[in-house]
Structure formats: C-alpha cells, structure tokens
Design a protein around this motif. Structure first.
Motif, PDB file in Angstrom:
ATOM      1  N   LEU A 180      37.677  40.130  45.234  1.00  0.00           N
ATOM      2  CA  LEU A 180      39.041  39.637  45.347  1.00  0.00           C
ATOM      3  C   LEU A 180      40.015  40.396  44.434  1.00  0.00           C
ATOM      4  N   ALA A 181      39.504  40.933  43.333  1.00  0.00           N
ATOM      5  CA  ALA A 181      40.364  41.684  42.398  1.00  0.00           C
ATOM      6  C   ALA A 181      39.638  42.954  41.970  1.00  0.00           C
ATOM      7  N   PRO A 182      39.474  43.922  42.891  1.00  0.00           N
ATOM      8  CA  PRO A 182      38.622  45.089  42.610  1.00  0.00           C
ATOM      9  C   PRO A 182      39.148  46.004  41.508  1.00  0.00           C
ATOM     10  N   LEU A 242      42.180  30.981  43.673  1.00  0.00           N
ATOM     11  CA  LEU A 242      43.195  30.198  42.979  1.00  0.00           C
ATOM     12  C   LEU A 242      43.178  30.489  41.468  1.00  0.00           C
ATOM     13  N   VAL A 243      41.993  30.639  40.899  1.00  0.00           N
ATOM     14  CA  VAL A 243      41.888  30.985  39.462  1.00  0.00           C
ATOM     15  C   VAL A 243      42.578  32.326  39.204  1.00  0.00           C
ATOM     16  N   LEU A 244      42.327  33.293  40.064  1.00  0.00           N
ATOM     17  CA  LEU A 244      42.955  34.610  39.896  1.00  0.00           C
ATOM     18  C   LEU A 244      44.464  34.525  40.065  1.00  0.00           C
ATOM     19  N   ALA A 245      44.909  33.740  41.070  1.00  0.00           N
ATOM     20  CA  ALA A 245      46.353  33.623  41.306  1.00  0.00           C
ATOM     21  C   ALA A 245      47.030  32.928  40.132  1.00  0.00           C
ATOM     22  N   GLY A 280      46.236  32.965  37.040  1.00  0.00           N
ATOM     23  CA  GLY A 280      46.327  33.880  35.904  1.00  0.00           C
ATOM     24  C   GLY A 280      46.993  35.200  36.202  1.00  0.00           C
ATOM     25  N   ARG A 281      47.459  35.361  37.457  1.00  0.00           N
ATOM     26  CA  ARG A 281      48.060  36.624  37.883  1.00  0.00           C
ATOM     27  C   ARG A 281      47.138  37.800  37.559  1.00  0.00           C
ATOM     28  N   VAL A 282      45.882  37.632  37.935  1.00  0.00           N
ATOM     29  CA  VAL A 282      44.870  38.669  37.725  1.00  0.00           C
ATOM     30  C   VAL A 282      44.854  39.555  38.962  1.00  0.00           C
ATOM     31  N   ARG A 283      45.120  40.823  38.786  1.00  0.00           N
ATOM     32  CA  ARG A 283      45.208  41.732  39.941  1.00  0.00           C
ATOM     33  C   ARG A 283      44.342  42.948  39.684  1.00  0.00           C
TER      34      ARG A 283
END
Length: 438
Positions: A70-72, A430-433, A435-438
C-alpha cells in the motif's frame, strides 16, 4: 536480522510488564535500529486480548502484511507491543479461527486453557482460580454459592499490595476524583449474573426471536469472571501506556528527532496507546496519528465534560492535542463485546437499574458506551464518516474522527461478535491515511 515469521521488516518487539516497566535490551535495539535502518515512519501496534507473545505476533504479521504494497515508497518500521493481558479461550485471536478439532466448552465450565491463562495473568492466585473452576463445574443451587463465586472474582482481580496499577482504572473523573469501580463489584452477584445470562441468551437467540424465560444466573457466571478480568486488563492497559509506552516514545523522539510515530491499538490496546499520550514527555510532538480499532474504553474518555454530569470529565481530556495529527476511532455496531457487555459491566456502583427485558444498548449505551461501539463522544469538533469516505479523502490534519468500520468489522459469534474482526487491508490503509504515510 528479519524475523522469518513476520510479514514485514524491519520489525521490533517492545515488551512491558504489568507495572509498565519496559524490557531494556529490546528498547535499546529499537532505538539503535530506527536510526541505522533510516526509518521515517514507525507504526507501533498494541494488542488487546492476546495473552502470549506468539498470538500477538500472528496478529501483527497479518495486519501489517498489506502495508508494504500500500505504501511501497515509504520507509516504514514496525513495532509490536507485548504486554501481559488475558484472553479467554472461547474468544478468537483476530482473524485466526479456532482449530476445527476444538470443541466449544459448555457454559459455564472453565476450560484448562483459560485456567492456565488466568494463572499466568494473576500470579499467586492459584488457590482462587482452582476454587472458581470447581464452583463453575458444580454450580450449586444455593445463592450462597453465587455470592462466594463473586467474592472470589473480586479477590482474583484486586491489586495486592496496592501499586501503580490502581491509579489507572478510571476512564472518567468527577471533580478530580477517578470514577473506576463498576457495578459488577458492588451489586449482588446473583443479580449481575442474571443480567449477563439474559444478555447472552439474546445474543445467541435466532434473529427476530424474543427470549422470555427467566435466566439461570449460573449461565452468566463465566461472563462475570470474563468482565472482571477485563476490568483488571483495562487497569493494566492504562498503566502500561502511561508509565511504559509514553516514556518509550519520548526516548525514540529524542534519539531520532525526524521520526514520525503512528500509534495503533486494538481493544484495550487502544486504551494503552491513548494513555501513552498522557505519558509523553513535555514538548514531544513525534506522534503523528493514533488509530483505535474497536477501542474497549469509555467513549467519554477524551471529553472535558460529561453530558449528564457537568462536574465530571474524561481522564484523557485534551490528550488528543498531544498528537501532531488526527485521532481516528473505528467503531462497529457488530461488536457485541462493546455494544452489550461493556456497558453492562461499566455501570457505576450506585446505578442499580435493571436492564432485564429492555434494550441494553438503548438504556446503557449512551452513558456507558465504548469507543469501539459508537466512537468518541462529547468532544467538540469531532467528525464522523464511513470507512469508504475516510479512505476516499485525506483525513483531517488534527482532532478526533469517528469512522464507522461496520462494512468490514462485522463477523464473529457470541459473546464477542465482531470485536476481533480487525485484520483487513482497508484498516491498514486507514492507518496509513491517518498518518499521511506515503
């Protein structure tokens, strides 16, 4: 070196004892590792009911598995918090079904795995656990047997000698005084067990069919033991969060000033990571998001004032402002553990209203509801949305956000319902979103 049983890397574990003391070598390896590996975003997950390291590790591996896809491009590290909690054997580890050969234990018997877990969770109480098991097997007809059972339950979960855990049981306080003792410890045992038995009968009845028979209190005795044990775990989660994880996050922020930390908690793990905010050293702004998955603590914990008592407020009031980002609270109407049994067990000692024959959720949910049932309450500015909407647009930069996750958190039988149905790629997204983890 990567853990061959873990789906992601780099992964570290952080172990705490019941008083919140951290495993020093594990903490030191984590501090050194995040710098050496160039980690920018660190996801820290605290489990709920799992009572051993292997069960917690399986949960973390399953939940984290979709994150690299999801966040490569993100430089993510992962931490699994291990704390001494309790899981009854008739409750599933999230997303891990019971083996096909396992047979359900007739209520109200206490199976050997649960007895072992009780002995591990409450060391030094072997005599009490053995007597509880014998009474559950015999379920004597005399009311004195139920009262003895209730006294033993209270003896099992009390803190002896008084220690730091006793300070962390409350979710609300009135004029600075914690309000912590639920009615299960003060009301007649027969009445409490009868209410639990009625609630279980309703959950187990075919949909649309009413139950009119008077409950056998012994059918609710094991639920009394379960809820009392959860009360002790609730107390312990607060201790580990504030005295253990909060200071550990502070050490991480000092060692790696650019590190972005994202706290995630399931069930009482949600309470643990929330209390960690109260334990952060002054000035630390490293926590960029907190995500609560079916949080098992009061929906008023962050409130400055309770709607029915202006003198009272939540013990975590204002702590959401310690987050340099949003507090995202997932909830589901399919969570029976929080929608039915949490409000029953959380009533204050002075509230003796019976709920037999009425809608438990209607009567008790508003006052004694849990985060994972209907989200954060009485915090001005809290926003609400569906899971699909939360994944379709950037989350708010700060404040509380209630996310109705019932579209995925929906599967599971009594007594817990969908409480442990949290291993879904949508929730990892949702956890990534958050925290704005990209």
């Amino acid at each position: 070196m990567a853990d061959p049983g873990m789906s992601v890397a780099p992964y570290w574990e952080l172990t705490f004892d019941a008083d919140g003391d951290v495993d020093g070598p594990e903490r030191d390896r984590l501090l050194a590792g995040v710098t050496a590996r160039g980690v920018r975003d660190l996801i820290v997950f605290a489990h709920g009911w799992n009572n051993d390291r292997s069960g917690a590790a399986r949960l973390y591996s399953a939940f984290f598995a979709p994150v690299p896809r999801l966040a490569p491009a993100a430089r993510i590290g992962y931490v699994g918090v291990v704390w001494p909690s309790m899981r009854f054997s008739d409750e599933p580890i999230p997303d891990f079904p019971r083996p096909a050969a396992a047979q359900p234990v007739p209520r109200p018997a206490l199976d050997k795995d649960t007895r072992h877990a009780l002995l591990e969770t409450f060391p030094g109480r072997a005599t009490v656990v053995d007597r509880l098991a014998r009474i559950l097997d015999q379920h004597p007809r005399e009311e004195a047997g139920l009262e003895e059972f209730g006294q033993l339950v209270r003896l099992l979960v009390e803190v002896v000698p008084p220690g730091p855990q006793g300070l962390f049981a409350a979710d609300t306080e009135a004029e600075g005084v914690p309000q912590s003792e639920p009615g299960i410890f003060s009301r007649p045992t027969a009445d409490v067990c009868a209410e639990f038995a009625q609630a279980l009968a309703r959950l187990e009845a075919p949909e649309g069919r009413e139950t009119f028979s008077l409950p056998n209190p012994w059918d609710g005795a094991k639920e009394l033991l379960r809820q009392a044990t959860y009360y002790a775990m609730k107390r312990r989660a607060g201790t580990v969060g504030e005295r253990g994880l909060g200071p550990a996050v502070g050490r991480l922020a000092q060692a790696a000033p650019d590190l972005r930390i994202h706290l995630v908690g399931h069930s009482f793990g949600g309470r643990l990571v929330s209390f960690a905010l109260r334990g952060l050293p002054a000035g630390v702004r490293a926590v960029k998001s907190v995500t609560l998955l079916q949080g098992a603590f009061s929906h008023y914990a962050f409130a400055a004032r309770l709607p029915d008592d202006p003198r009272a407020g939540g013990v975590l009031q204002g702590q959401e402002r310690r987050i340099d980002g949003p507090l995202v609270c997932c909830h589901s109407r399919f969570d029976s553990a929080l929608g039915t049994f949490y409000p029953l067990a959380s009533r204050m000692a002075g509230d003796d209203r019976s709920v037999l024959g009425v809608d438990v959720g209607t009567v008790l949910g508003a006052r004694w509801g849990a985060m994972g049932h209907d989200g954060v309450q009485a915090v001005p500015g809290t926003r609400a949305c569906t899971l699909a909407a939360a994944l379709g647009a950037p989350p708010p930069a700060s404040g509380c956000v209630n996310v109705d996750a019932a579209e995925v958190v929906r599967h599971g039988g009594p007594p817990s319902g969908a409480h442990s149905d949290i291993v879904h790629p949508e929730l990892a997204r949702l956890v990534l979103a958050a925290g704005r983890v990209r």
